[in-house]
Write an enzyme that holds these catalytic residues in place. Structure first.
Site, PDB file in Angstrom:
ATOM      1  N   TYR A  10      -0.767  -3.746  10.525  1.00 54.26           N
ATOM      2  CA  TYR A  10       0.337  -3.017  11.075  1.00 54.26           C
ATOM      3  C   TYR A  10       0.027  -3.014  12.930  1.00 54.26           C
ATOM      4  O   TYR A  10      -0.127  -4.389  12.986  1.00 54.26           O
ATOM      5  CB  TYR A  10      -0.054  -1.393  10.632  1.00 54.26           C
ATOM      6  CG  TYR A  10       0.107  -1.277   9.414  1.00 54.26           C
ATOM      7  CD1 TYR A  10       1.146  -1.551   8.564  1.00 54.26           C
ATOM      8  CD2 TYR A  10      -1.272  -0.855   8.514  1.00 54.26           C
ATOM      9  CE1 TYR A  10       0.993  -1.339   7.309  1.00 54.26           C
ATOM     10  CE2 TYR A  10      -1.322  -0.822   7.127  1.00 54.26           C
ATOM     11  CZ  TYR A  10      -0.229  -0.844   6.655  1.00 54.26           C
ATOM     12  OH  TYR A  10      -0.045  -0.522   5.344  1.00 54.26           O
TER      13      TYR A  10
ATOM     14  N   VAL B 151      -4.841   2.693   2.769  1.00 50.60           N
ATOM     15  CA  VAL B 151      -5.341   3.737   3.269  1.00 50.60           C
ATOM     16  C   VAL B 151      -6.438   4.066   2.352  1.00 50.60           C
ATOM     17  O   VAL B 151      -7.155   5.040   2.554  1.00 50.60           O
ATOM     18  CB  VAL B 151      -4.648   4.830   3.845  1.00 50.60           C
ATOM     19  CG1 VAL B 151      -3.696   4.573   5.088  1.00 50.60           C
ATOM     20  CG2 VAL B 151      -3.503   5.371   2.702  1.00 50.60           C
TER      21      VAL B 151
ATOM     22  N   SER C  92      -1.357   0.466   0.277  1.00 52.09           N
ATOM     23  CA  SER C  92      -0.604  -0.348   0.795  1.00 52.09           C
ATOM     24  C   SER C  92      -0.798  -1.782   0.743  1.00 52.09           C
ATOM     25  O   SER C  92      -0.103  -2.857   0.952  1.00 52.09           O
ATOM     26  CB  SER C  92      -0.328  -0.210   2.372  1.00 52.09           C
ATOM     27  OG  SER C  92       0.205   0.768   2.651  1.00 52.09           O
TER      28      SER C  92
ATOM     29  N   TYR D  58       7.845   4.286  -5.284  1.00 52.53           N
ATOM     30  CA  TYR D  58       6.815   3.732  -4.176  1.00 52.53           C
ATOM     31  C   TYR D  58       5.631   4.261  -4.100  1.00 52.53           C
ATOM     32  O   TYR D  58       4.459   3.671  -4.041  1.00 52.53           O
ATOM     33  CB  TYR D  58       7.629   3.990  -2.939  1.00 52.53           C
ATOM     34  CG  TYR D  58       6.549   3.711  -1.590  1.00 52.53           C
ATOM     35  CD1 TYR D  58       6.258   2.720  -1.070  1.00 52.53           C
ATOM     36  CD2 TYR D  58       6.166   4.756  -1.007  1.00 52.53           C
ATOM     37  CE1 TYR D  58       5.557   2.311   0.089  1.00 52.53           C
ATOM     38  CE2 TYR D  58       5.322   4.703   0.233  1.00 52.53           C
ATOM     39  CZ  TYR D  58       4.806   3.613   0.735  1.00 52.53           C
ATOM     40  OH  TYR D  58       3.997   3.371   1.521  1.00 52.53           O
TER      41      TYR D  58
ATOM     42  N   LYS E 154       1.837  -3.412  -1.501  1.00 52.76           N
ATOM     43  CA  LYS E 154       3.277  -3.678  -0.675  1.00 52.76           C
ATOM     44  C   LYS E 154       3.155  -5.160  -1.256  1.00 52.76           C
ATOM     45  O   LYS E 154       4.435  -5.888  -1.128  1.00 52.76           O
ATOM     46  CB  LYS E 154       3.362  -3.357   0.463  1.00 52.76           C
ATOM     47  CG  LYS E 154       3.283  -1.853   0.798  1.00 52.76           C
ATOM     48  CD  LYS E 154       3.195  -1.582   2.356  1.00 52.76           C
ATOM     49  CE  LYS E 154       3.358   0.066   2.351  1.00 52.76           C
ATOM     50  NZ  LYS E 154       3.114   0.392   3.989  1.00 52.76           N
TER      51      LYS E 154
HETATM   52  N1  GLN Z   1       1.135   5.482   0.260  1.00 48.57           N
HETATM   53  C1  GLN Z   1       0.551   5.321   1.555  1.00 48.57           C
HETATM   54  C2  GLN Z   1       1.872   5.912   2.472  1.00 48.57           C
HETATM   55  O1  GLN Z   1       2.894   5.685   2.213  1.00 48.57           O
HETATM   56  C3  GLN Z   1       0.389   3.761   1.927  1.00 48.57           C
HETATM   57  C4  GLN Z   1       0.031   3.650   3.496  1.00 48.57           C
HETATM   58  C5  GLN Z   1      -1.210   2.748   3.570  1.00 48.57           C
HETATM   59  O2  GLN Z   1      -1.841   2.264   2.740  1.00 48.57           O
HETATM   60  N2  GLN Z   1      -1.241   2.291   5.025  1.00 48.57           N
HETATM   61  O3  GLN Z   1       1.616   6.532   3.358  1.00 48.57           O
END
Ligand code: GLN
Length: 304
Positions: free
Chosen positions: A240, A258, A63, A188, A66
């Site tokens: 988050y 993650v 993430s 994505y 992003k």
């Molecule tokens: N690719 C992961 C997902 O969509 C990214 C989530 C994350 O890193 N928090 O669940």
């Protein structure tokens, strides 16, 4: 201030904590990484770097990517971006579905998965060659032409990515996804699969440290106002449902993934990247947050 001495000390204090937490298991490929890693890298705007531990081992930035996607979309679309997503913290986990129905398919912010899927959709609509454009952008900001997607991580996430499919289909039913869901998800997952080590990751956020200009090549990516806005969103939503706790403990704009990476920065000064794969209950690196909290406590430096 002797940053090397500070991160050496922090490393010794936090290393024993890497046994706590849990590696993300919902993306099968991520389970192949062993816990116990800890890497810390600081990159200053005046081009000094400091490293400790596993800072040369590439990991899946997930993430954290992003922020790159959002930067690319924002640089193309400007503030029209905000017609399709909000700027408020969600207070829910990164892959939650609950708010989307109440809010008619408009995600709360660009860093929860729903928001990042809308950003991916925008990139697909506005770039001729989105896959190359994104990776070229990332290579440029981290000043390393070898950074790449990891196809097997992307494929692994696709196999188990039902929840992200659900989010995308749900938003499509409200008209907030324009391209085919399959195309949006493929992009994505590929974006999330980008691999970097801590050194790359710290370097790659220097454009935000530097008011939106890539310091390696002097290229302007965002203006100062846009940079302020992305940085503010990182404070309010980058972690988050743990964003408040992170702001309280660390006091920096930050973004987690993650894969166990977290990057944070002090505008006009430095960026710091940490990697430790075991996650806490909010899906953020447990040891990574400990490192960052100690960093701002021991240096007495944060954005506040
Ligand atoms: N690719 C992961 C997902 O969509 C990214 C989530 C994350 O890193 N928090 O669940």
């Amino acid at each position: 201030m002797d940053f090397q001495e500070i991160i050496n000390r922090i490393y010794n204090e936090v290393k024993p904590m890497t046994v706590y937490g849990k590696i993300a298991d919902y993306i099968p490929a991520l389970q192949q990484v062993s816990s116990g890693h800890l890497g810390i890298s600081i990159q200053t705007l005046d081009k000094k770097s400091y490293c400790k531990g596993d800072c040369n081992i590439p990991f899946s930035i997930q993430s954290i990517s992003k922020v790159f996607g959002l930067t690319l979309a924002y640089s193309k679309l400007g503030s029209k971006l905000w017609d399709r997503m909000g700027k408020e913290p969600s207070g829910t986990s990164f892959n939650s579905l609950v708010q989307l129905e109440h809010e008619q398919g408009i995600p709360r912010n660009p860093f929860i998965n729903a928001g990042a899927l809308v950003v991916s959709d925008i990139i697909l609509s506005h770039c001729n060659d989105p896959y190359s454009e994104l990776i070229d952008f990332v290579r440029e900001v981290c000043n390393d032409p070898n950074v790449n997607y990891n196809d097997s991580v992307a494929a692994s996430e696709k196999e188990t990515g039902d929840r992200n499919y659900a989010l995308a289909y749900f938003m499509k039913s409200y008209g907030n996804i324009k391209n085919p869901v399959e195309d949006v998800l493929s992009f994505y997952f590929k974006q999330c699969s980008i691999e970097m080590d801590c050194r790359n990751l710290a370097r790659s956020f220097l454009y935000l440290v530097n008011h939106g200009t890539n310091p390696f090549i002097g290229k302007n990516i965002l203006n100062a106002s846009q940079t302020k806005r992305i940085s503010a969103l990182m404070i309010t939503s980058g972690m988050y449902n743990e964003a408040g706790d992170f702001a309280y403990r660390v006091g920096l704009p930050g973004k987690s993934g993650v894969g166990g990476g977290i990057v944070a920065f002090i505008p006009q000064k430095l960026s710091i990247a940490v990697w430790s794969p075991a996650l806490n209950m909010s899906g953020n690196s447990l040891a990574g947050i400990e490192v960052l909290e100690r960093f701002t406590s021991y240096t007495g430096d944060s954005v506040f």
